[in-house]
Design an enzyme around this catalytic site. Structure first.
Site, PDB file in Angstrom:
ATOM      1  N   GLY A 120      -1.294  44.359  11.696  1.00 46.97           N
ATOM      2  CA  GLY A 120      -0.997  45.782  11.620  1.00 46.97           C
ATOM      3  C   GLY A 120      -0.728  46.351  12.988  1.00 46.97           C
ATOM      4  N   GLU A 161      -2.273  41.340  15.791  1.00 46.46           N
ATOM      5  CA  GLU A 161      -2.956  40.587  14.746  1.00 46.46           C
ATOM      6  C   GLU A 161      -4.433  40.512  15.106  1.00 46.46           C
ATOM      7  OE1 GLU A 161      -0.910  36.992  15.430  1.00 46.46           O
ATOM      8  OE2 GLU A 161       0.735  37.423  14.038  1.00 46.46           O
ATOM      9  N   VAL A 162      -5.289  40.436  14.097  1.00 40.97           N
ATOM     10  CA  VAL A 162      -6.729  40.358  14.320  1.00 40.97           C
ATOM     11  C   VAL A 162      -7.232  39.031  13.759  1.00 40.97           C
ATOM     12  CG1 VAL A 162      -8.973  41.410  13.908  1.00 40.97           C
ATOM     13  CG2 VAL A 162      -6.968  42.858  14.203  1.00 40.97           C
ATOM     14  N   ASP A 195      -4.927  58.100  17.004  1.00 45.14           N
ATOM     15  CA  ASP A 195      -4.535  57.471  15.740  1.00 45.14           C
ATOM     16  C   ASP A 195      -5.714  57.442  14.773  1.00 45.14           C
ATOM     17  OD1 ASP A 195      -2.662  56.366  14.026  1.00 45.14           O
ATOM     18  OD2 ASP A 195      -3.074  54.303  14.632  1.00 45.14           O
ATOM     19  N   LYS A 246      -7.291  57.805  11.439  1.00 48.95           N
ATOM     20  CA  LYS A 246      -6.822  57.734  10.052  1.00 48.95           C
ATOM     21  C   LYS A 246      -7.824  56.904   9.273  1.00 48.95           C
ATOM     22  CE  LYS A 246      -3.747  53.839  11.198  1.00 48.95           C
ATOM     23  NZ  LYS A 246      -2.342  53.386  11.203  1.00 48.95           N
ATOM     24  N   ALA A 288      -7.652  54.105   7.758  1.00 46.65           N
ATOM     25  CA  ALA A 288      -7.611  52.669   8.037  1.00 46.65           C
ATOM     26  C   ALA A 288      -8.283  52.323   9.350  1.00 46.65           C
ATOM     27  CB  ALA A 288      -6.159  52.187   8.049  1.00 46.65           C
ATOM     28  N   ASN A 289      -8.480  53.307  10.239  1.00 47.26           N
ATOM     29  CA  ASN A 289      -9.123  53.065  11.528  1.00 47.26           C
ATOM     30  C   ASN A 289     -10.577  53.526  11.553  1.00 47.26           C
ATOM     31  OD1 ASN A 289      -7.079  51.736  12.857  1.00 47.26           O
ATOM     32  ND2 ASN A 289      -6.184  53.594  13.725  1.00 47.26           N
TER      33      ASN A 289
END
Length: 527
Positions: free
Chosen positions: A239, A243-244, A359, A361, A363-364
């Site tokens: 994302g 990459e993680v 950022d 949101k 998702a974070n």
């Protein structure tokens, strides 16, 4: 500012196999080994198809071309083929049913190799033999190519591959011996069976070379995945700009998560990439100073020799708020208040240090269990963090040519390109609270440009209009205050946290959180 420190390759003797024990030999990464299972799935399905079509087409060809009256009769080779179809489909089903240990899969693959080559050897030599076909002369069958294919897709230990390959290469002579015992093939002394199929053993030697090349490529990947004191494991997600991966510290056996930002995702221009690397270092140093328990902890950061940027972060178990709402629907108001108060604590510290996340949101924002506490919120991904004091210049994302932030949660001043401070994060947090309460975005739009335009000029519908449950008095007004178009009309993080705490809502207790998590299957560890 000094250039980022480059981490060079480590000595082979100190590189662990699992990231836990120094001095242990390096091994192929597990995620690459798991691809062996997918390859064997495809191979077993193809094998089942060929075992069915081969005899069927053979019968048809003999009937049409040779007018063989016995062409349609069921024979012993057909039994071998039918058994091979069943074995191949069973292999496919077993691999497809669930994920297995990759080393167990490789061992089973070698057993499957021996079984299939035995079937080929017996079938090739027990079928109808025309006059003169039983003469002893060198012959090349399917067994040699099958051994080569397995060497290319199954990176087994050399001794295992040699042992299985030698047995497989000997299945042509075994098939001839079986055929002679059945009275269908007469080739003289048993040594003739070996001489006829010496090519199988030559191809086994080629297979060992292929296997060594494949193994070396896998080990090269393992070498390139070593970042400082950490070793990369399986991919957790993609994302944004990177990459993680799951990672393990070589000496401490401490699990972590590593976010990689590849050079190609930054800039093709070397100067721009260098600028991005300097900003990356600045932003990582800034994020590393944050000590709130509700900010994801940054263990380490650096730049590899190929200019891949990486963050090493704590590994978390649970899920992000976007996934939480998508799977389980909007949250009750008291739970939303509980989570947003924790996020406010993280942002309060960041804003006090002159840092803006940019950022925020769902998702974070991660929620899960930390120690004995459930529903513990952590703010993730300070990759877009920007200092509003001291250092000039923009963030890593802007250096890479990207627009910071996410349109559905973007403050109007960010959309206009105006200077921003912590109140831009408060606007985004108001959007997050709106989403948690209603399961919907503040504004609906066809594309990102329309979404930004609506944040610039449209007035939001109060969340109580869209919520399926009654909201505590004052919560509507507080969310709308966060969504004010003018930054001066929004509360700061401390004021917002206090206002949330003063709302007349039943508290979301640890007992409530623990009971909810007991009824939910917690996903795998994520970062």
């Amino acid at each position: 500012m000094s250039k980022p420190h480059l981490i060079g390759p480590l000595a082979r003797a100190t590189t662990p196999a699992t990231g836990l024990v120094p001095g242990q030999p390096r091994r192929i990464p597990d995620d690459l080994l798991r691809q062996v299972s997918r390859r064997l799935e495809v191979m077993s399905l193809i094998a089942a198809t060929l075992w069915f079509l081969g005899p069927a087409l053979g019968h048809l060809a003999r009937a049409r071309l040779a007018s063989d009256p016995a062409a349609g009769r069921w024979e012993f080779p057909d039994t071998i083929a039918a058994g091979s179809v069943v074995a191949s489909l069973a292999m496919y089903w077993w691999l497809r049913r669930r994920e297995h240990d990759p080393y167990r899969v490789m061992d089973l693959g070698l057993v499957y190799l021996v079984a299939m080559t035995f079937a080929i050897g017996v079938m090739m030599h027990t079928g109808p033999v025309a006059a003169g076909e039983a003469a002893t002369h060198p012959d090349l069958t399917w067994i040699g190519p099958v051994i080569l294919m397995f060497a290319a897709i199954v990176p087994a230990a050399p001794w295992k591959l040699f042992l299985a390959g030698f047995i497989a290469a000997s299945m042509d002579p075994v098939g001839m011996i079986v055929a002679q015992a059945m009275g269908r093939y007469h080739f003289g002394p048993w040594q003739n069976a070996l001489l006829m199929h010496y090519s199988n053993y030559l191809l086994l030697g080629v297979a060992m070379v292929i296997s060594r090349v494949v193994t070396r490529l896998g080990l090269q990947v393992a070498r390139e995945r070593e970042l400082g004191s950490y070793r990369l494991g399986r991919l957790l997600g993609r994302g944004g700009m990177g990459e993680v991966y799951l990672a393990t510290h070589r000496m401490l056996a401490r699990p972590a998560a590593i976010k990689l930002i590849r050079p190609e995702s930054l800039a093709a221009d070397p100067d721009a990439a260098e600028l991005a690397a300097r900003r990356f270092r600045r932003e990582a140093e800034a994020a590393a100073t944050l000590r709130s328990p509700h900010t994801v902890e940054l263990y380490d950061f650096g730049v590899t020799e190929d200019r891949t940027l990486y963050f090493v972060m704590e590994l978390l178990e649970g899920l992000d708020l976007e996934t939480l709402v998508q799977r389980h629907g909007p949250l009750p108001p008291n739970r939303m208040i509980h989570l947003l108060r924790q996020v406010c604590e993280s942002l309060e510290e960041a804003h006090a240090r002159g840092l803006v996340h940019r950022d925020i949101k769902p998702a974070n924002i991660h929620v899960g269990q930390v120690g004995l506490r459930h529903d513990f919120a952590k703010v993730l991904d300070f990759g877009l963090v920007k200092s509003v004091t001291g250092v000039s210049g923009d963030s890593l994302a802007t250096a890479a040519g990207l627009t910071p932030g996410t349109p559905a949660y973007m403050a109007p001043e960010m959309a206009r390109g105006d200077p921003v401070d912590g109140r831009a994060d408060i606007y985004a947090l108001g959007c997050v609270g709106y989403f948690l309460l209603t399961g919907q975005l503040v504004f609906d739009a066809e594309n990102a440009f329309h979404m930004i335009a609506r944040h610039l000029s449209a007035e939001p519908v109060p969340p109580s209009v869209r919520s399926s449950v009654a909201l505590p008095p004052g919560l509507d007004r507080l969310i709308l205050a966060c969504l004010a178009k003018q930054p001066s009309d929004r509360p700061d993080a401390r004021a917002l946290g206090r206002a949330l705490a003063e709302l007349p809502a039943a508290p979301w207790t640890e007992e409530d959180a623990a009971a909810w998590w007991r009824g939910v299957a917690v996903p795998s560890a994520v970062a």
